[in-house]
Design a protein around this motif. Structure first.
Motif, PDB file in Angstrom:
ATOM      1  N   GLY A  50      21.494 -40.881  -0.681  1.00  0.00           N
ATOM      2  CA  GLY A  50      22.530 -40.227  -1.124  1.00  0.00           C
ATOM      3  C   GLY A  50      23.286 -40.802  -2.164  1.00  0.00           C
ATOM      4  N   THR A  51      22.783 -41.867  -2.937  1.00  0.00           N
ATOM      5  CA  THR A  51      23.767 -42.657  -3.713  1.00  0.00           C
ATOM      6  C   THR A  51      24.466 -41.720  -5.027  1.00  0.00           C
ATOM      7  N   LEU A  52      23.650 -40.771  -5.553  1.00  0.00           N
ATOM      8  CA  LEU A  52      24.228 -39.971  -6.510  1.00  0.00           C
ATOM      9  C   LEU A  52      25.463 -39.292  -5.993  1.00  0.00           C
ATOM     10  N   ASP A  53      25.283 -38.789  -4.920  1.00  0.00           N
ATOM     11  CA  ASP A  53      26.345 -37.908  -4.382  1.00  0.00           C
ATOM     12  C   ASP A  53      27.620 -38.700  -4.170  1.00  0.00           C
ATOM     13  N   ARG A  54      27.264 -39.998  -3.604  1.00  0.00           N
ATOM     14  CA  ARG A  54      28.596 -41.063  -3.045  1.00  0.00           C
ATOM     15  C   ARG A  54      29.019 -41.566  -4.077  1.00  0.00           C
ATOM     16  N   VAL A  55      28.146 -41.802  -5.305  1.00  0.00           N
ATOM     17  CA  VAL A  55      28.878 -42.359  -6.255  1.00  0.00           C
ATOM     18  C   VAL A  55      29.678 -41.402  -7.279  1.00  0.00           C
ATOM     19  N   SER A  56      29.341 -40.082  -7.405  1.00  0.00           N
ATOM     20  CA  SER A  56      29.876 -38.869  -8.244  1.00  0.00           C
ATOM     21  C   SER A  56      31.495 -38.917  -7.722  1.00  0.00           C
ATOM     22  N   GLY A  57      32.074 -38.959  -8.697  1.00  0.00           N
ATOM     23  CA  GLY A  57      33.649 -38.904  -8.332  1.00  0.00           C
ATOM     24  C   GLY A  57      34.145 -40.079  -7.526  1.00  0.00           C
ATOM     25  N   GLY A  58      33.511 -41.244  -7.140  1.00  0.00           N
ATOM     26  CA  GLY A  58      33.916 -42.219  -6.568  1.00  0.00           C
ATOM     27  C   GLY A  58      33.693 -43.647  -7.247  1.00  0.00           C
ATOM     28  N   THR A  59      33.040 -44.722  -6.552  1.00  0.00           N
ATOM     29  CA  THR A  59      32.803 -45.724  -7.100  1.00  0.00           C
ATOM     30  C   THR A  59      31.582 -46.199  -7.356  1.00  0.00           C
ATOM     31  N   LEU A  60      31.135 -46.788  -8.153  1.00  0.00           N
ATOM     32  CA  LEU A  60      29.703 -47.430  -8.603  1.00  0.00           C
ATOM     33  C   LEU A  60      29.603 -48.694  -8.422  1.00  0.00           C
ATOM     34  N   ARG A  61      29.006 -49.077  -7.572  1.00  0.00           N
ATOM     35  CA  ARG A  61      29.060 -50.901  -7.048  1.00  0.00           C
ATOM     36  C   ARG A  61      27.961 -51.426  -7.957  1.00  0.00           C
ATOM     37  N   ALA A  62      28.437 -52.216  -9.135  1.00  0.00           N
ATOM     38  CA  ALA A  62      27.607 -52.783 -10.018  1.00  0.00           C
ATOM     39  C   ALA A  62      27.523 -54.158  -9.842  1.00  0.00           C
ATOM     40  N   GLY A  63      26.160 -55.064  -9.999  1.00  0.00           N
ATOM     41  CA  GLY A  63      26.074 -56.215 -10.220  1.00  0.00           C
ATOM     42  C   GLY A  63      25.849 -56.774 -11.673  1.00  0.00           C
ATOM     43  N   LEU A  64      26.630 -57.927 -11.946  1.00  0.00           N
ATOM     44  CA  LEU A  64      26.520 -58.221 -13.454  1.00  0.00           C
ATOM     45  C   LEU A  64      25.594 -59.620 -13.460  1.00  0.00           C
ATOM     46  N   ILE A  65      24.786 -59.985 -13.972  1.00  0.00           N
ATOM     47  CA  ILE A  65      23.921 -61.077 -14.069  1.00  0.00           C
ATOM     48  C   ILE A  65      24.216 -61.892 -15.659  1.00  0.00           C
ATOM     49  N   GLU A  66      24.904 -62.776 -15.793  1.00  0.00           N
ATOM     50  CA  GLU A  66      25.290 -63.352 -17.033  1.00  0.00           C
ATOM     51  C   GLU A  66      24.280 -63.442 -17.905  1.00  0.00           C
ATOM     52  N   HIS A  67      23.809 -62.846 -19.019  1.00  0.00           N
ATOM     53  CA  HIS A  67      22.768 -62.917 -19.748  1.00  0.00           C
ATOM     54  C   HIS A  67      23.091 -62.237 -21.282  1.00  0.00           C
ATOM     55  N   PRO A  68      23.906 -62.965 -21.986  1.00  0.00           N
ATOM     56  CA  PRO A  68      24.171 -62.139 -23.232  1.00  0.00           C
ATOM     57  C   PRO A  68      22.999 -61.836 -23.953  1.00  0.00           C
ATOM     58  N   PRO A  69      23.038 -60.822 -25.028  1.00  0.00           N
ATOM     59  CA  PRO A  69      24.060 -59.780 -25.251  1.00  0.00           C
ATOM     60  C   PRO A  69      23.765 -58.715 -24.246  1.00  0.00           C
ATOM     61  N   TRP A  70      22.998 -58.757 -23.118  1.00  0.00           N
ATOM     62  CA  TRP A  70      22.803 -57.559 -22.320  1.00  0.00           C
ATOM     63  C   TRP A  70      24.122 -57.552 -21.400  1.00  0.00           C
ATOM     64  N   ALA A  71      24.549 -58.423 -20.739  1.00  0.00           N
ATOM     65  CA  ALA A  71      25.528 -58.575 -19.934  1.00  0.00           C
ATOM     66  C   ALA A  71      26.205 -59.771 -19.992  1.00  0.00           C
ATOM     67  N   SER A  72      27.764 -59.935 -19.860  1.00  0.00           N
ATOM     68  CA  SER A  72      28.355 -61.121 -19.670  1.00  0.00           C
ATOM     69  C   SER A  72      29.771 -60.776 -19.174  1.00  0.00           C
TER      70      SER A  72
ATOM     71  N   GLU B 194      31.038 -42.912 -16.342  1.00  0.00           N
ATOM     72  CA  GLU B 194      32.069 -42.224 -16.912  1.00  0.00           C
ATOM     73  C   GLU B 194      31.277 -40.358 -16.939  1.00  0.00           C
ATOM     74  N   ASP B 195      30.147 -40.399 -17.119  1.00  0.00           N
ATOM     75  CA  ASP B 195      29.422 -39.131 -16.902  1.00  0.00           C
ATOM     76  C   ASP B 195      29.567 -38.456 -15.546  1.00  0.00           C
ATOM     77  N   LEU B 196      29.554 -39.573 -14.397  1.00  0.00           N
ATOM     78  CA  LEU B 196      29.560 -39.226 -13.079  1.00  0.00           C
ATOM     79  C   LEU B 196      30.865 -39.256 -12.471  1.00  0.00           C
ATOM     80  N   ASP B 197      31.850 -39.332 -13.418  1.00  0.00           N
ATOM     81  CA  ASP B 197      33.397 -39.388 -12.990  1.00  0.00           C
ATOM     82  C   ASP B 197      33.723 -40.574 -12.007  1.00  0.00           C
ATOM     83  N   ALA B 198      33.035 -41.735 -12.091  1.00  0.00           N
ATOM     84  CA  ALA B 198      33.063 -42.883 -11.358  1.00  0.00           C
ATOM     85  C   ALA B 198      33.735 -43.937 -11.880  1.00  0.00           C
ATOM     86  N   GLU B 199      34.252 -44.813 -10.974  1.00  0.00           N
ATOM     87  CA  GLU B 199      34.863 -46.328 -11.538  1.00  0.00           C
ATOM     88  C   GLU B 199      33.619 -47.087 -11.242  1.00  0.00           C
TER      89      GLU B 199
END
Length: 142
Positions: A18-40, A59-64
Motif C-alpha cells: 500500500g505504498t502509493l496510498d501511504r505516500v499520497s498526501g504524505g511523505t515519500l522516504r527516498a534514499g540518495l546515492i551520491e552519483h553525479p549527475p544522477w544524484a548528489s 509533487e504529482d502525489l502531493d507528497a513531501e
C-alpha cells in the motif's frame, strides 16, 4: 469475474504494501546515492536528474520527500526492509541489487564520442569496441 481473474494473473505491477496510498498526501522516504549527475547532495540539498524525477513524482502525489543519503548497500537494504520507498543514484541494469529491488525501465541510452585535434594521431586501443568516426571543421576566430 473472468476479466478480473485474467488481470490478476498477468504481470501487472503490484503494491502489496500500500505504498502509493501511504505516500499520497504524505511523505515519500527516498534514499540518495551520491552519483553525479544522477544524484548528489551539494551543501545538504539534493540535486540531479533522478532527484528531479522523484521530486516531480512526489509533487504529482502531493507528497513531501524526506531524503536519506548513504552507500548503495545500506540504502538498498533499507528499501528491502520497507524503511525507504525509493532510491536514486544512477543505478544500472547490471547492478548487483537487481534481486533485491524493482528497477524502473531504462530512461536513457548514451554513447561516448572521442575527438582529437586535426593532425593528431587517433591511434588508441579501444579493445574491440565499435567505433564510428566523423570529421568536424573548426571555425577560425579572427
Amino acid at each position: 469475474m473472468l476479466a478480473a481473474l485474467a488481470l490478476a494473473a498477468c504481470g501487472l505491477p503490484r503494491d502489496p504494501g500500500g505504498t502509493l496510498d501511504r505516500v499520497s498526501g504524505g511523505t515519500l522516504r527516498a534514499g540518495l546515492i551520491e552519483h553525479p549527475p544522477w544524484a548528489s547532495s551539494e551543501a545538504g540539498s539534493p540535486t540531479g536528474v533522478e532527484v528531479e524525477l522523484l521530486e516531480s513524482l512526489a509533487e504529482d502525489l502531493d507528497a513531501e520527500v524526506r531524503w536519506t543519503t548513504g552507500p548503495e548497500s545500506e540504502l538498498i537494504d533499507a528499501l528491502e526492509l520497507g524503511e525507504l520507498d525509493a532510491v536514486v543514484g544512477g543505478l544500472t541494469g547490471d547492478s548487483p541489487w537487481m534481486s533485491k529491488a524493482a528497477f524502473t525501465a531504462p530512461y536513457l541510452a548514451t554513447r561516448m564520442v572521442v575527438g582529437v585535434s586535426a593532425g593528431e594521431s587517433a591511434a588508441v586501443d579501444l579493445g574491440g569496441l565499435e567505433v564510428a568516426g566523423s570529421a568536424v571543421a573548426r571555425a577560425g576566430v579572427g
